[in-house]
Write a protein that holds these residues in place. Structure first.
Motif, PDB file in Angstrom:
ATOM      1  N   ALA A 132      -1.961  15.334  -0.189  1.00 31.93           N
ATOM      2  CA  ALA A 132      -0.954  15.012   0.829  1.00 31.93           C
ATOM      3  C   ALA A 132      -0.925  13.508   1.038  1.00 31.93           C
ATOM      4  N   ALA A 133       0.254  13.006   1.390  1.00 25.71           N
ATOM      5  CA  ALA A 133       0.398  11.573   1.626  1.00 25.71           C
ATOM      6  C   ALA A 133      -0.628  11.108   2.657  1.00 25.71           C
ATOM      7  N   LEU A 134      -1.175   9.926   2.419  1.00 31.05           N
ATOM      8  CA  LEU A 134      -2.205   9.388   3.299  1.00 31.05           C
ATOM      9  C   LEU A 134      -1.585   8.802   4.562  1.00 31.05           C
ATOM     10  N   ASP A 135      -2.262   9.002   5.694  1.00 34.38           N
ATOM     11  CA  ASP A 135      -1.796   8.347   6.918  1.00 34.38           C
ATOM     12  C   ASP A 135      -2.318   6.904   6.908  1.00 34.38           C
ATOM     13  N   GLU A 136      -2.004   6.149   7.943  1.00 33.98           N
ATOM     14  CA  GLU A 136      -2.335   4.724   7.935  1.00 33.98           C
ATOM     15  C   GLU A 136      -3.832   4.453   7.860  1.00 33.98           C
ATOM     16  N   PRO A 137      -4.673   5.123   8.659  1.00 30.86           N
ATOM     17  CA  PRO A 137      -6.121   4.881   8.533  1.00 30.86           C
ATOM     18  C   PRO A 137      -6.652   5.266   7.149  1.00 30.86           C
ATOM     19  N   GLN A 138      -6.155   6.359   6.589  1.00 27.74           N
ATOM     20  CA  GLN A 138      -6.598   6.766   5.248  1.00 27.74           C
ATOM     21  C   GLN A 138      -6.154   5.757   4.197  1.00 27.74           C
ATOM     22  N   THR A 139      -4.968   5.216   4.369  1.00 29.94           N
ATOM     23  CA  THR A 139      -4.471   4.225   3.417  1.00 29.94           C
ATOM     24  C   THR A 139      -5.318   2.964   3.462  1.00 29.94           C
ATOM     25  N   ARG A 140      -5.672   2.520   4.660  1.00 33.14           N
ATOM     26  CA  ARG A 140      -6.545   1.348   4.782  1.00 33.14           C
ATOM     27  C   ARG A 140      -7.890   1.615   4.122  1.00 33.14           C
ATOM     28  N   ARG A 141      -8.409   2.827   4.311  1.00 34.51           N
ATOM     29  CA  ARG A 141      -9.679   3.181   3.689  1.00 34.51           C
ATOM     30  C   ARG A 141      -9.556   3.196   2.172  1.00 34.51           C
ATOM     31  N   ALA A 142      -8.467   3.754   1.673  1.00 40.55           N
ATOM     32  CA  ALA A 142      -8.256   3.810   0.227  1.00 40.55           C
ATOM     33  C   ALA A 142      -8.182   2.406  -0.356  1.00 40.55           C
ATOM     34  N   LYS A 143      -7.516   1.501   0.336  1.00 35.53           N
ATOM     35  CA  LYS A 143      -7.418   0.116  -0.126  1.00 35.53           C
ATOM     36  C   LYS A 143      -8.798  -0.522  -0.222  1.00 35.53           C
ATOM     37  N   ALA A 144      -9.615  -0.292   0.785  1.00 37.04           N
ATOM     38  CA  ALA A 144     -10.969  -0.850   0.772  1.00 37.04           C
ATOM     39  C   ALA A 144     -11.798  -0.249  -0.350  1.00 37.04           C
ATOM     40  N   LEU A 145     -11.604   1.024  -0.619  1.00 37.41           N
ATOM     41  CA  LEU A 145     -12.362   1.685  -1.682  1.00 37.41           C
ATOM     42  C   LEU A 145     -11.983   1.139  -3.055  1.00 37.41           C
ATOM     43  N   CYS A 169       0.802  -1.230   0.000  1.00 36.44           N
ATOM     44  CA  CYS A 169       0.000   0.000   0.000  1.00 36.44           C
ATOM     45  C   CYS A 169       0.832   1.277   0.000  1.00 36.44           C
ATOM     46  N   SER A 170       2.126   1.181  -0.233  1.00 40.57           N
ATOM     47  CA  SER A 170       2.923   2.400  -0.309  1.00 40.57           C
ATOM     48  C   SER A 170       2.512   3.243  -1.516  1.00 40.57           C
ATOM     49  N   ASP A 171       2.073   2.596  -2.601  1.00 34.07           N
ATOM     50  CA  ASP A 171       1.597   3.350  -3.769  1.00 34.07           C
ATOM     51  C   ASP A 171       0.380   4.190  -3.400  1.00 34.07           C
ATOM     52  N   LEU A 172      -0.554   3.596  -2.678  1.00 34.56           N
ATOM     53  CA  LEU A 172      -1.744   4.336  -2.243  1.00 34.56           C
ATOM     54  C   LEU A 172      -1.367   5.468  -1.301  1.00 34.56           C
ATOM     55  N   ALA A 173      -0.502   5.189  -0.372  1.00 34.67           N
ATOM     56  CA  ALA A 173      -0.118   6.218   0.600  1.00 34.67           C
ATOM     57  C   ALA A 173       0.532   7.417  -0.079  1.00 34.67           C
ATOM     58  N   ARG A 174       1.277   7.148  -1.162  1.00 33.94           N
ATOM     59  CA  ARG A 174       1.958   8.238  -1.875  1.00 33.94           C
ATOM     60  C   ARG A 174       1.105   8.827  -2.996  1.00 33.94           C
ATOM     61  N   LEU A 175      -0.138   8.365  -3.104  1.00 37.26           N
ATOM     62  CA  LEU A 175      -1.079   8.868  -4.116  1.00 37.26           C
ATOM     63  C   LEU A 175      -0.613   8.571  -5.541  1.00 37.26           C
ATOM     64  N   LYS A 176       0.089   7.449  -5.721  1.00 34.32           N
ATOM     65  CA  LYS A 176       0.500   7.064  -7.069  1.00 34.32           C
ATOM     66  C   LYS A 176      -0.710   6.595  -7.863  1.00 34.32           C
ATOM     67  N   LYS A 177      -0.582   6.685  -9.168  1.00 37.69           N
ATOM     68  CA  LYS A 177      -1.689   6.333 -10.050  1.00 37.69           C
ATOM     69  C   LYS A 177      -1.287   5.142 -10.920  1.00 37.69           C
ATOM     70  N   THR A 178      -1.412   3.965 -10.346  1.00 37.54           N
ATOM     71  CA  THR A 178      -1.162   2.733 -11.074  1.00 37.54           C
ATOM     72  C   THR A 178      -2.431   2.314 -11.805  1.00 37.54           C
ATOM     73  N   LEU A 179      -2.329   1.274 -12.626  1.00 39.15           N
ATOM     74  CA  LEU A 179      -3.479   0.857 -13.424  1.00 39.15           C
ATOM     75  C   LEU A 179      -4.719   0.515 -12.585  1.00 39.15           C
ATOM     76  N   PRO A 180      -4.621  -0.306 -11.545  1.00 41.91           N
ATOM     77  CA  PRO A 180      -5.831  -0.595 -10.758  1.00 41.91           C
ATOM     78  C   PRO A 180      -6.402   0.656 -10.089  1.00 41.91           C
ATOM     79  N   ILE A 181      -5.522   1.555  -9.670  1.00 39.93           N
ATOM     80  CA  ILE A 181      -5.994   2.770  -8.996  1.00 39.93           C
ATOM     81  C   ILE A 181      -6.700   3.689  -9.982  1.00 39.93           C
ATOM     82  N   ILE A 182      -6.149   3.842 -11.180  1.00 37.78           N
ATOM     83  CA  ILE A 182      -6.823   4.646 -12.198  1.00 37.78           C
ATOM     84  C   ILE A 182      -8.165   4.020 -12.563  1.00 37.78           C
TER      85      ILE A 182
END
Length: 329
Positions: free
Chosen positions: A264-277, A230-243
């Motif tokens: 801004a870079a996501l903190d741990e709770p935000q990153t977990r939420r982003a993964k679920a989304l 989830c480092s890609d999500l935390a850094r707001l990277k735009k990979t194929l699945p995220i796009i």
């Protein structure tokens, strides 16, 4: 079956490593020492790469009748260029580990790491001297840099399309796999249409593996991948699945876009939420299906070879993903 246990990859790694070691041994002392750390040759317990490129080169060589020595030279040249990109990627992404070991830049600093990467790129081109296609490999390096440039640019944009992201992935990963297969066919004296077919084959396989890597960046098993999940999500990277998730037109995609819009870079709770989304948008299932589609397309280019080895290697993209991913969504 895990990637490291697949005999074709293991055989390819064992075959090309002595050539790589000899080539790296020609570097000046400081650069050589740092390159040895990057490759993990100073640590017998270190992890290693997948060796997909050498394996595809050797499989292509057998399919088109290339000499073993020539194929190993091509494989070594391509691996040196590939490792140039890995070192630069780690610096750009600030990834602190590679294969479970400290990334080169964390040990010797950013400047030194970039210099080693540049030296490996030059060494790759030099390795191919005397064979056909040095100009082709040089153009491939330019394409790789363009792909990385697009990746960096996307981090600052909110309007990245899926087509643009596929183009970026082809530039970062696909073109080098295509070049590896094409160089092998070229040096075997294959006809132009055969060289093009292997190039197209490699590009599609590269995209399939990039999709697998992108998925592992979200759902990988850290113990297996050696990299933080989830480092890609935390850094707001735009990979194929995220796009795909951002462009899904779903409520989950809209909420994910809101997180990304904060800039801004996501903190741990935000990153977990982003993964679920991302999972809720169906992007994981889309990417898994897309891996299969890309593999099938790749094999259509080289179906006339009738090579079971090439078919097996192509299908490893999904095996690789499954072997290193977690069931957590």
């Amino acid at each position: 079956m895990t990637m490291t246990r697949h005999h074709v990859l293991d055989d390819a790694r064992r075959a090309v490593e002595p050539v790589l070691r000899r080539r790296v041994g020609t570097l000046p002392t400081r650069l050589r020492q740092r390159a040895i750390h990057h490759f993990g040759w100073d640590d017998p317990d270190s992890g290693t790469g997948k060796a997909v490129r050498p394996a595809l080169v050797l499989a292509t060589a057998r399919a088109v009748g290339s000499a073993d020595d020539t194929a190993l030279t091509v494989a070594a040249a391509v691996e040196l260029v590939h490792n140039f990109t890995l070192i630069h990627d780690d610096v750009h992404d600030q990834d602190a580990e590679r294969h479970g070991r400290p990334a080169l830049w964390t040990v010797y600093g950013t400047t030194e790491a970039l210099l080693v990467g540049n030296a490996l790129c030059a060494l790759g081109l030099e390795t191919l001297a005397g064979l056909k296609g040095v100009d082709r490999l040089a153009r491939c390096v330019s394409d790789l840099c363009e792909g990385q440039s697009m990746d960096v640019e996307f981090e600052q944009r909110s309007d990245v399309s899926l087509d643009e992201c596929v183009e970026m992935s082809a530039g970062k990963t696909g073109v080098l796999l295509g070049c590896a297969c094409a160089l092998t066919a070229l040096n075997a004296g294959a006809e132009d249409d055969v060289v093009r077919a292997f190039d197209d084959f490699g590009v599609e396989i590269g995209i399939a593996f990039q999709l697998a890597n992108d998925l592992l960046g979200i759902w990988g098993d850290e113990r297996a991948t050696g990299k933080p999940t989830c480092s890609d999500l935390a850094r707001l990277k735009k990979t194929l699945p995220i796009i795909r998730a951002l462009r899904s037109g779903t409520d989950a995609g809209a909420e994910l876009a809101g997180l990304y819009a904060q800039g801004a870079a996501l903190d741990e709770p935000q990153t977990r939420r982003a993964k679920a989304l991302v999972a809720r948008t169906g992007a994981r299932e889309w990417a898994e299906a897309e891996i299969h589609r890309r593999v099938d397309l790749a094999l259509s280019y080289v179906e006339k070879t009738g090579s079971p080895e090439i078919t097996s290697l192509a299908k490893l993209a999904f095996v690789y993903y499954r072997s290193l991913s977690s069931a957590d969504s």
